[in-house]
Design an enzyme around this catalytic site. Structure first.
Site, PDB file in Angstrom:
ATOM      1  N   ARG A   1     113.761 110.860  97.916  1.00 48.38           N
ATOM      2  CA  ARG A   1     114.944 110.045  97.617  1.00 48.38           C
ATOM      3  C   ARG A   1     115.591 110.406  96.283  1.00 48.38           C
ATOM      4  NH1 ARG A   1     111.401 106.176  99.892  1.00 48.38           N
ATOM      5  NH2 ARG A   1     110.743 105.443  97.827  1.00 48.38           N
TER       6      ARG A   1
ATOM      7  N   SER B   1     108.243  98.338  90.201  1.00 45.85           N
ATOM      8  CA  SER B   1     107.975  97.900  91.567  1.00 45.85           C
ATOM      9  C   SER B   1     107.852  96.380  91.574  1.00 45.85           C
ATOM     10  CB  SER B   1     106.685  98.542  92.073  1.00 45.85           C
ATOM     11  OG  SER B   1     106.408  98.168  93.392  1.00 45.85           O
TER      12      SER B   1
ATOM     13  N   HIS C   1      95.509 101.888  95.497  1.00 47.30           N
ATOM     14  CA  HIS C   1      96.865 101.882  96.056  1.00 47.30           C
ATOM     15  C   HIS C   1      96.853 101.877  97.573  1.00 47.30           C
ATOM     16  CE1 HIS C   1     100.860 103.371  97.325  1.00 47.30           C
ATOM     17  NE2 HIS C   1     101.233 102.523  96.390  1.00 47.30           N
TER      18      HIS C   1
END
Length: 353
Positions: A178, A219, A299
């Protein structure tokens, strides 16, 4: 379905995406959009640090002062306030500002109200610590991702528009895909954190020089509008693995290339907690961030839990933004902070010093 990379930032790829051209993601996500007039943004993390509960009123007053300097014509387009406890047990209040015009930020930074306060002898004598960590990525050096389409937080608030459903998400490597610059650049780290002036062990004023392609991730999780069921989903299922992962990076991140990790809670001007939080992570490079995201158990537990619940989200707002920046477009300055604060922990004196 459209590309996360806006049309005016697309170019012929010399580095391929991690998925084939016919890939379709398993659920919808969106990115922020801005016209070609947005060339560069400023992301400024301005902190007040204290170690004793009795210092909190003075720290909150200092935070209010910083927020007050945002009110002029050259202040940020958007800002929010946060609180967190670091790995040394110190509270850190932060005002986080976003500018769409670096020239306006420079005028703000050099104004008497800001520069005079930062440079004043009182900053060295009032018993509090202060820091400012600023990166100024170009439009081709950052990406966003949202599970919602309105009232965008963070850098999305300065961009003004939202995309249609995008294709680059839901797979390892989509974060890199992205970022427009990744079409032709591996975005590798260049250099090391270097102490330009001061000594972190002695307190006082310390300046750290960064390096090219430090990666910064924000985040976020916003459950202010969530109903009882979604609040329970976040607090009971998403939050526990998230806190475990964020605490691991806070306490052990230096072994993985994570320079600094802060899991913060949003607050109001009086220091009261809001139902919103986000993580702020500075990494040596995007590659180091990816390696943790793709392989570390802390994670993977976050990722698996997110995929299990994401299709049921309505009012729980999840998002992130990731940027890289040139070393010359970074500011890391500290006043009377403990030596593990921010970039000071991993910074070293220049060779031969």
């Amino acid at each position: 379905m459209e590309s996360a990379i806006d049309t005016h930032l697309q170019c012929p790829r010399t580095l391929s995406r991690r998925v084939p051209d016919d890939y379709r993601p398993p659920f919808p996500m969106w990115v922020a959009r801005a016209g070609s007039g947005l060339q560069q943004v400023v992301m400024a993390y301005l902190g007040v640090q204290y170690g004793q509960d009795a210092q909190r009123p003075a720290a909150v007053a200092a935070l209010r002062h910083i927020a007050g300097t945002f009110e002029g014509a050259d202040g940020p387009v958007h800002h929010d306030l946060t609180d967190h406890v670091d790995d040394s047990g110190h509270h850190n209040l932060m005002a986080v500002g976003y500018w769409s015009d670096p020239a306006a930020f420079c005028r703000w930074l050099r104004s008497d109200e800001v520069k005079g306060w930062w440079d004043a002898d009182e900053r060295l004598a009032d018993g509090l610590g202060y820091f400012r960590e600023v990166v100024t990525p170009r439009a081709d050096q950052f990406e966003t991702l949202y599970a919602f389409q309105d009232d965008l937080p963070g850098v999305g608030s300065v961009m003004g528009e939202i995309s249609g459903e995008i294709s680059e998400h839901g797979y390892w490597g989509s974060m890199r895909d992205r970022i427009p610059q990744s079409q032709t650049d591996w975005l590798q780290a260049d250099g090391n954190l270097t102490i330009v002036s001061g000594d972190p062990g002695n307190g006082g004023r310390v300046v750290v020089r960064g390096h090219d392609n430090i990666a910064l991730i924000r985040s976020g999780q916003d459950w202010r509008a969530a109903g009882e069921e979604e609040r329970s989903l976040y607090l009971d299922e998403l939050l526990p693995p998230l806190e475990e992962g964020m605490d691991f990076l806070r306490d052990n991140g230096e072994t993985l290339g994570c320079y600094s990790n802060r899991f913060v809670r949003s607050i109001d001007l009086d220091g009261n907690e809001l139902d919103e939080s986000y993580n702020i992570g500075h990494w040596r490079s995007l590659e180091h961030l990816e390696r943790w995201a793709e392989s570390h158990p802390t994670h993977l537990r976050i990722f698996v839990t997110f995929f299990r619940v994401v299709t049921g989200l309505e009012k729980l707002r999840l998002y992130h933004e990731v940027s890289v920046s040139d070393g010359r477009e970074q500011i890391f300055e500290y006043v009377n902070c403990h030596p593990r604060t921010g970039m000071m922990r991993d910074a070293r004196p220049p060779a031969g010093a």
